[in-house]
Design a protein around this motif. Structure first.
Motif, PDB file in Angstrom:
ATOM      1  N   TRP A  69      39.635  28.945  46.463  1.00 19.05           N
ATOM      2  CA  TRP A  69      40.449  30.047  46.451  1.00 19.05           C
ATOM      3  C   TRP A  69      39.768  31.608  46.140  1.00 19.05           C
ATOM      4  CZ3 TRP A  69      45.574  31.537  45.878  1.00 19.05           C
ATOM      5  CH2 TRP A  69      46.492  30.429  45.945  1.00 19.05           C
ATOM      6  N   LEU A  70      38.435  31.375  46.130  1.00 20.52           N
ATOM      7  CA  LEU A  70      37.607  32.649  46.093  1.00 20.52           C
ATOM      8  C   LEU A  70      36.497  32.742  47.350  1.00 20.52           C
ATOM      9  CD1 LEU A  70      36.911  32.990  42.315  1.00 20.52           C
ATOM     10  CD2 LEU A  70      38.982  33.906  43.547  1.00 20.52           C
ATOM     11  N   PRO A  71      36.338  33.885  47.778  1.00 15.64           N
ATOM     12  CA  PRO A  71      35.373  34.234  48.730  1.00 15.64           C
ATOM     13  C   PRO A  71      33.893  33.988  47.888  1.00 15.64           C
ATOM     14  CG  PRO A  71      36.195  36.286  47.971  1.00 15.64           C
ATOM     15  CD  PRO A  71      37.185  35.097  47.390  1.00 15.64           C
ATOM     16  N   ALA A  72      32.942  33.979  48.748  1.00 19.69           N
ATOM     17  CA  ALA A  72      31.720  33.517  48.117  1.00 19.69           C
ATOM     18  C   ALA A  72      31.135  34.744  47.101  1.00 19.69           C
ATOM     19  CB  ALA A  72      30.637  33.404  49.138  1.00 19.69           C
ATOM     20  N   SER A  73      31.569  36.113  47.489  1.00 13.98           N
ATOM     21  CA  SER A  73      31.119  37.278  46.547  1.00 13.98           C
ATOM     22  C   SER A  73      31.959  37.202  45.324  1.00 13.98           C
ATOM     23  CB  SER A  73      31.593  38.566  47.510  1.00 13.98           C
ATOM     24  OG  SER A  73      32.883  38.486  47.685  1.00 13.98           O
ATOM     25  N   GLY A  96      52.497  32.941  47.696  1.00 11.68           N
ATOM     26  CA  GLY A  96      52.416  34.272  47.227  1.00 11.68           C
ATOM     27  C   GLY A  96      51.241  34.914  47.903  1.00 11.68           C
ATOM     28  N   VAL A  97      50.487  34.346  48.770  1.00 15.72           N
ATOM     29  CA  VAL A  97      49.122  34.700  49.497  1.00 15.72           C
ATOM     30  C   VAL A  97      49.589  35.262  50.836  1.00 15.72           C
ATOM     31  CG1 VAL A  97      46.981  34.127  50.532  1.00 15.72           C
ATOM     32  CG2 VAL A  97      47.803  33.121  48.386  1.00 15.72           C
ATOM     33  N   ASN A  98      49.424  36.618  50.920  1.00 14.63           N
ATOM     34  CA  ASN A  98      49.767  37.088  52.356  1.00 14.63           C
ATOM     35  C   ASN A  98      48.469  37.023  53.251  1.00 14.63           C
ATOM     36  OD1 ASN A  98      47.911  38.995  51.620  1.00 14.63           O
ATOM     37  ND2 ASN A  98      49.478  40.651  51.274  1.00 14.63           N
ATOM     38  N   TYR A 103      53.206  26.554  40.067  1.00 16.66           N
ATOM     39  CA  TYR A 103      52.802  27.839  40.360  1.00 16.66           C
ATOM     40  C   TYR A 103      51.207  27.484  41.376  1.00 16.66           C
ATOM     41  CZ  TYR A 103      51.166  32.503  41.055  1.00 16.66           C
ATOM     42  OH  TYR A 103      50.766  33.859  41.316  1.00 16.66           O
ATOM     43  N   VAL A 104      50.502  26.518  40.850  1.00 16.69           N
ATOM     44  CA  VAL A 104      49.192  26.691  41.447  1.00 16.69           C
ATOM     45  C   VAL A 104      49.224  25.649  42.603  1.00 16.69           C
ATOM     46  CG1 VAL A 104      46.699  25.541  41.061  1.00 16.69           C
ATOM     47  CG2 VAL A 104      48.053  26.768  39.187  1.00 16.69           C
ATOM     48  N   ARG A 105      48.265  26.140  43.629  1.00 19.55           N
ATOM     49  CA  ARG A 105      48.272  25.126  44.855  1.00 19.55           C
ATOM     50  C   ARG A 105      47.004  24.844  45.235  1.00 19.55           C
ATOM     51  NH1 ARG A 105      52.672  25.064  43.681  1.00 19.55           N
ATOM     52  NH2 ARG A 105      54.882  25.275  44.715  1.00 19.55           N
ATOM     53  N   ASP A 106      46.487  23.824  45.813  1.00 16.44           N
ATOM     54  CA  ASP A 106      45.100  23.501  45.845  1.00 16.44           C
ATOM     55  C   ASP A 106      44.414  24.521  46.613  1.00 16.44           C
ATOM     56  OD1 ASP A 106      45.440  20.956  44.308  1.00 16.44           O
ATOM     57  OD2 ASP A 106      46.119  19.816  46.008  1.00 16.44           O
ATOM     58  N   VAL A 107      45.026  24.919  47.779  1.00 11.78           N
ATOM     59  CA  VAL A 107      44.546  25.846  48.763  1.00 11.78           C
ATOM     60  C   VAL A 107      45.388  27.127  49.045  1.00 11.78           C
ATOM     61  CG1 VAL A 107      43.095  24.130  49.714  1.00 11.78           C
ATOM     62  CG2 VAL A 107      45.276  24.572  50.710  1.00 11.78           C
ATOM     63  N   PRO A 108      44.868  28.244  49.066  1.00 11.53           N
ATOM     64  CA  PRO A 108      45.627  29.456  49.318  1.00 11.53           C
ATOM     65  C   PRO A 108      46.729  29.325  50.438  1.00 11.53           C
ATOM     66  CG  PRO A 108      43.388  30.054  49.894  1.00 11.53           C
ATOM     67  CD  PRO A 108      43.469  28.636  49.137  1.00 11.53           C
ATOM     68  N   LYS A 132      47.590  45.811  52.725  1.00 15.40           N
ATOM     69  CA  LYS A 132      46.963  45.459  51.461  1.00 15.40           C
ATOM     70  C   LYS A 132      47.179  43.904  51.089  1.00 15.40           C
ATOM     71  CE  LYS A 132      47.487  47.065  46.563  1.00 15.40           C
ATOM     72  NZ  LYS A 132      48.267  47.960  45.953  1.00 15.40           N
ATOM     73  N   ALA A 133      45.927  43.410  50.565  1.00 16.35           N
ATOM     74  CA  ALA A 133      46.274  42.151  50.305  1.00 16.35           C
ATOM     75  C   ALA A 133      46.739  41.745  49.008  1.00 16.35           C
ATOM     76  CB  ALA A 133      44.499  41.658  50.210  1.00 16.35           C
ATOM     77  N   SER A 134      47.369  40.646  48.887  1.00 12.99           N
ATOM     78  CA  SER A 134      48.085  40.165  47.788  1.00 12.99           C
ATOM     79  C   SER A 134      46.969  39.774  46.716  1.00 12.99           C
ATOM     80  CB  SER A 134      48.845  38.826  48.042  1.00 12.99           C
ATOM     81  OG  SER A 134      48.371  37.852  48.701  1.00 12.99           O
ATOM     82  N   ARG A 135      47.530  39.365  45.579  1.00 17.47           N
ATOM     83  CA  ARG A 135      46.419  39.182  44.438  1.00 17.47           C
ATOM     84  C   ARG A 135      46.772  37.838  43.920  1.00 17.47           C
ATOM     85  NH1 ARG A 135      43.676  43.998  43.183  1.00 17.47           N
ATOM     86  NH2 ARG A 135      42.878  42.999  40.966  1.00 17.47           N
ATOM     87  N   ALA A 136      47.401  36.662  44.596  1.00 17.70           N
ATOM     88  CA  ALA A 136      47.747  35.524  44.059  1.00 17.70           C
ATOM     89  C   ALA A 136      46.620  34.921  43.398  1.00 17.70           C
ATOM     90  CB  ALA A 136      48.476  34.627  45.199  1.00 17.70           C
ATOM     91  N   ARG A 137      45.233  34.832  44.244  1.00 22.57           N
ATOM     92  CA  ARG A 137      44.090  34.143  43.541  1.00 22.57           C
ATOM     93  C   ARG A 137      43.761  34.565  42.238  1.00 22.57           C
ATOM     94  NH1 ARG A 137      42.621  38.584  46.328  1.00 22.57           N
ATOM     95  NH2 ARG A 137      40.756  39.497  45.594  1.00 22.57           N
ATOM     96  N   LEU A 138      44.329  35.851  41.635  1.00 20.94           N
ATOM     97  CA  LEU A 138      43.965  36.172  40.286  1.00 20.94           C
ATOM     98  C   LEU A 138      44.988  35.590  39.519  1.00 20.94           C
ATOM     99  CD1 LEU A 138      43.085  39.996  40.943  1.00 20.94           C
ATOM    100  CD2 LEU A 138      41.545  38.103  40.702  1.00 20.94           C
ATOM    101  N   LYS A 139      46.041  35.507  40.056  1.00 19.92           N
ATOM    102  CA  LYS A 139      47.237  34.832  39.123  1.00 19.92           C
ATOM    103  C   LYS A 139      46.900  33.306  38.909  1.00 19.92           C
ATOM    104  CE  LYS A 139      50.617  38.252  40.513  1.00 19.92           C
ATOM    105  NZ  LYS A 139      51.773  38.369  41.598  1.00 19.92           N
ATOM    106  N   VAL A 140      46.482  32.641  40.067  1.00 22.64           N
ATOM    107  CA  VAL A 140      46.404  31.295  39.813  1.00 22.64           C
ATOM    108  C   VAL A 140      44.954  31.213  38.803  1.00 22.64           C
ATOM    109  CG1 VAL A 140      45.025  29.290  41.123  1.00 22.64           C
ATOM    110  CG2 VAL A 140      47.099  30.433  42.315  1.00 22.64           C
ATOM    111  N   PHE A 141      43.977  31.924  38.908  1.00 22.72           N
ATOM    112  CA  PHE A 141      42.967  31.810  38.037  1.00 22.72           C
ATOM    113  C   PHE A 141      43.544  32.139  36.593  1.00 22.72           C
ATOM    114  CE2 PHE A 141      40.216  30.729  41.292  1.00 22.72           C
ATOM    115  CZ  PHE A 141      39.097  30.275  40.637  1.00 22.72           C
ATOM    116  N   GLY A 142      44.572  33.046  36.315  1.00 22.59           N
ATOM    117  CA  GLY A 142      44.851  33.411  35.306  1.00 22.59           C
ATOM    118  C   GLY A 142      45.568  32.122  34.501  1.00 22.59           C
ATOM    119  N   VAL A 143      46.331  31.316  35.454  1.00 17.29           N
ATOM    120  CA  VAL A 143      47.010  30.094  35.146  1.00 17.29           C
ATOM    121  C   VAL A 143      45.892  29.098  34.604  1.00 17.29           C
ATOM    122  CG1 VAL A 143      48.448  28.220  35.478  1.00 17.29           C
ATOM    123  CG2 VAL A 143      49.013  30.448  36.388  1.00 17.29           C
ATOM    124  N   LEU A 144      44.961  28.779  35.555  1.00 18.00           N
ATOM    125  CA  LEU A 144      43.689  28.073  35.447  1.00 18.00           C
ATOM    126  C   LEU A 144      43.124  28.272  33.774  1.00 18.00           C
ATOM    127  CD1 LEU A 144      41.793  25.824  36.192  1.00 18.00           C
ATOM    128  CD2 LEU A 144      40.687  27.648  37.513  1.00 18.00           C
TER     129      LEU A 144
END
Length: 271
Positions: free
Chosen positions: A130-134, A199-201, A189-194, A7-19
């Motif tokens: 941080w996000l895939p094209a989709s 927190g990114v698995n 908390y934020v990093r330039d790349v995942p 199961k994928a982590s959801r760190a990208r959503l938290k990063v965008f929450g801080v953004l």
């Protein structure tokens, strides 16, 4: 267990929450003056002409520093640049609350515009990293929504602070200090790349990096558009003119609406 089955982590959503919170404060800070200007003009005896000058100074530096801001984001990354810029615009915002005249307030607004300029480009940079094209359209919409929400909630927040403390100065100090606190949290908390985020698995990283669209690869090998290509593009002019019309109306309303009062005994609206 392979990255595709775990199961994928959801760190990208938290990063965008801080953004999202950073962009929210970006708009609250710039809109504070519009809400407080009726009180400021009475306290500091600022004329309508001076009010227009003070409000306009923000947009000059905000415009000019978009390009160097984007260059700095590419060179040093959004984590460092936005942390520094958010801290500086937070200090500028808080310092406006200490201003003693229109000149010092206008100069501080110049600084506010300059330091806020890289925030929106940083959203685009993190969106691509941080996000895939989709998911990028949803990410861009989510970040853009923070601006409108920040302007709306900013009016309520600033009015509440002014009413609570009985002074317009505390509205700038409170919002500026809040920006400083969030800037510190953003840095940690934020990093330039995942790949750099703890927190990114592997499954989430595979999700982000596994959708490199073939058209992106193809486009990267072609020549970049020239100035003449943009000049001949109807889409470019439609987008540019549409955005210009929107900005004139939107920021005109946001900047000046709180200054209008209806004098019913005269039957006209005056500034």
């Amino acid at each position: 267990m392979s990255p595709t089955t775990k199961k994928a982590s959801r760190a990208r959503l938290k990063v965008f929450g801080v953004l999202w919170v950073i962009i929210l404060l970006n708009y609250i800070d710039r809109a504070t003056l519009s809400i407080a200007i009726p009180f400021i003009s009475q306290d500091l005896h600022i004329t309508p002409e001076a009010k227009g000058w003070i409000m306009g100074t923000f947009f000059w530096t905000y415009l000019i520093f978009q390009i160097p801001g984007g260059w700095l984001l590419d060179k040093f990354g959004p984590r460092r640049i936005i942390t520094i810029c958010a801290a500086l615009w937070g200090l500028a915002q808080a310092a406006i609350g200490l201003a003693r005249g229109g000149m010092s307030m206008g100069i501080l607004r110049l600084g506010l515009g300059a330091f806020e300029a890289p925030a929106a480009p940083a959203g685009s940079k993190l969106n691509a990293n941080w996000l895939p094209a989709s998911e990028r359209a949803r990410g861009a919409t989510f970040v853009d929504m923070a601006g409108s929400f920040g302007t709306a909630v900013g009016g309520v927040l600033v009015t509440a602070v002014i009413g609570l403390f009985g002074s317009w100065r505390w509205a700038f100090v409170a919002t500026g200090l809040l920006t400083l606190v969030v800037a510190v949290f953003y840095f940690f908390y934020v990093r330039d790349v995942p790949e750099d985020h703890s927190g990114v698995n592997e499954a989430e990283l595979a999700h982000i990096r596994g959708e490199v669209a073939t058209e992106e690869v193809a486009d990267s090998t072609g020549p970049l558009p020239t100035v003449f290509d943009y000049a001949r593009s109807m889409s470019f002019w439609g987008l540019w003119l549409g955005r210009l019309g929107w900005a004139l109306v939107w920021w005109g309303i946001i900047s000046w609406s709180p200054s209008y009062r209806l004098f019913t005994n005269e039957g006209v609206a005056r500034v």
